[in-house]
Design a protein around this motif. Structure first.
Motif, short mmCIF file in Angstrom:
data_model
loop_
_atom_site.label_atom_id
_atom_site.label_comp_id
_atom_site.label_asym_id
_atom_site.label_seq_id
_atom_site.Cartn_x
_atom_site.Cartn_y
_atom_site.Cartn_z
N ALA A 260 39.52 55.89 145.48
CA ALA A 260 39.06 56.98 144.62
C ALA A 260 38.85 56.47 143.20
N LEU A 261 37.66 56.67 142.69
CA LEU A 261 37.32 56.24 141.34
C LEU A 261 37.70 57.29 140.31
N GLY A 262 37.40 58.56 140.60
CA GLY A 262 37.65 59.59 139.61
C GLY A 262 37.44 60.99 140.11
N ILE A 263 37.49 61.91 139.16
CA ILE A 263 37.35 63.34 139.45
C ILE A 263 36.32 63.94 138.50
N MET A 264 35.46 64.77 139.07
CA MET A 264 34.56 65.61 138.28
C MET A 264 35.03 67.04 138.47
N ILE A 265 35.14 67.78 137.36
CA ILE A 265 35.62 69.15 137.44
C ILE A 265 34.44 70.10 137.49
N VAL B 218 26.22 64.60 138.20
CA VAL B 218 26.52 63.96 139.48
C VAL B 218 25.81 62.61 139.56
N VAL B 219 24.54 62.57 139.16
CA VAL B 219 23.80 61.31 139.18
C VAL B 219 24.45 60.29 138.25
N GLU B 220 24.85 60.70 137.06
CA GLU B 220 25.51 59.79 136.11
C GLU B 220 26.79 59.21 136.71
N ALA B 221 27.59 60.07 137.35
CA ALA B 221 28.85 59.61 137.93
C ALA B 221 28.60 58.65 139.10
N VAL B 222 27.62 58.96 139.93
CA VAL B 222 27.30 58.09 141.06
C VAL B 222 26.79 56.75 140.55
N ALA C 40 29.66 54.75 139.49
CA ALA C 40 30.39 54.27 140.66
C ALA C 40 29.69 53.08 141.31
N VAL C 41 28.37 53.14 141.40
CA VAL C 41 27.61 52.03 141.98
C VAL C 41 27.78 50.78 141.12
N ALA C 42 27.68 50.94 139.82
CA ALA C 42 27.87 49.80 138.92
C ALA C 42 29.28 49.23 139.05
N THR D 252 32.49 52.62 129.06
CA THR D 252 33.14 53.91 129.28
C THR D 252 32.39 54.68 130.37
N PRO D 253 33.12 55.47 131.14
CA PRO D 253 32.47 56.29 132.16
C PRO D 253 31.72 57.45 131.51
N PRO D 254 30.83 58.08 132.25
CA PRO D 254 30.18 59.27 131.69
C PRO D 254 31.23 60.34 131.38
N PRO D 255 30.97 61.19 130.41
CA PRO D 255 31.96 62.18 129.98
C PRO D 255 32.42 63.12 131.10
N CYS D 256 31.58 63.33 132.08
CA CYS D 256 31.91 64.25 133.17
C CYS D 256 32.88 63.68 134.19
#
Length: 135
Positions: free
Chosen positions: A94-99, A107-111, A114-116, A125-129
């Motif tokens: 598990a990489l993280g959680i989106m609320i 969703v696209v930013e988080a994916v 994750a791919v990177a 830094t990860p996307p703010p979401c």
């Protein structure tokens, strides 16, 4: 870089919004499931990233599904939930959680993060979401 995405979400419109946004961004959604059984069946399609809700049609099985996908399938898991406190222990893969609520852009930013991360090319830094787990 495109990815093979599995969506485990029991709210049809939420899942559809994720799927359309990801496909528009060039990713392949290998399937959408809403419980343990469908997750196990769809995991055969070798997703690289899974978006998993916590509370599904068969109860609060999302954390167990995420752990199974991370350990047995080797995909990166992002939980997308309105109940982040239900992720109360480390979950392998598990990489993280989106609320929730989230929009398709988030969703696209988080994916894409994750791919990177899967190939070792993470941004500082990860996307703010996206709240990283174990960070």
């Amino acid at each position: 870089m495109s990815a093979r995405i599995l969506i485990i979400e029991d709210e049809f419109l939420v899942a559809l919004d994720m799927q359309v946004g990801l496909e528009d961004a060039g990713h392949e959604v290998v399937g959408v499931g809403d419980d343990w059984t469908s997750a196990m069946q769809l995991a055969r399609l070798n997703p690289s990233v899974a978006l998993v809700d916590v509370n599904l049609c068969d109860g609060a099985t999302g954390p167990s599904i995420g752990a199974w996908l991370g350990q047995e399938i080797g995909c990166t898991v992002i939980f997308v939930t309105a109940n982040p406190r239900q992720i109360d222990k480390p979950i392998p893969g598990a990489l993280g959680i989106m609320i929730k609520p989230v929009d398709s852009r988030q969703v696209v930013e988080a994916v894409e993060f994750a791919v990177a991360a899967r190939i070792g090319q993470t941004t500082p830094t990860p996307p703010p979401c996206l709240m990283l787990l174990n960070a």
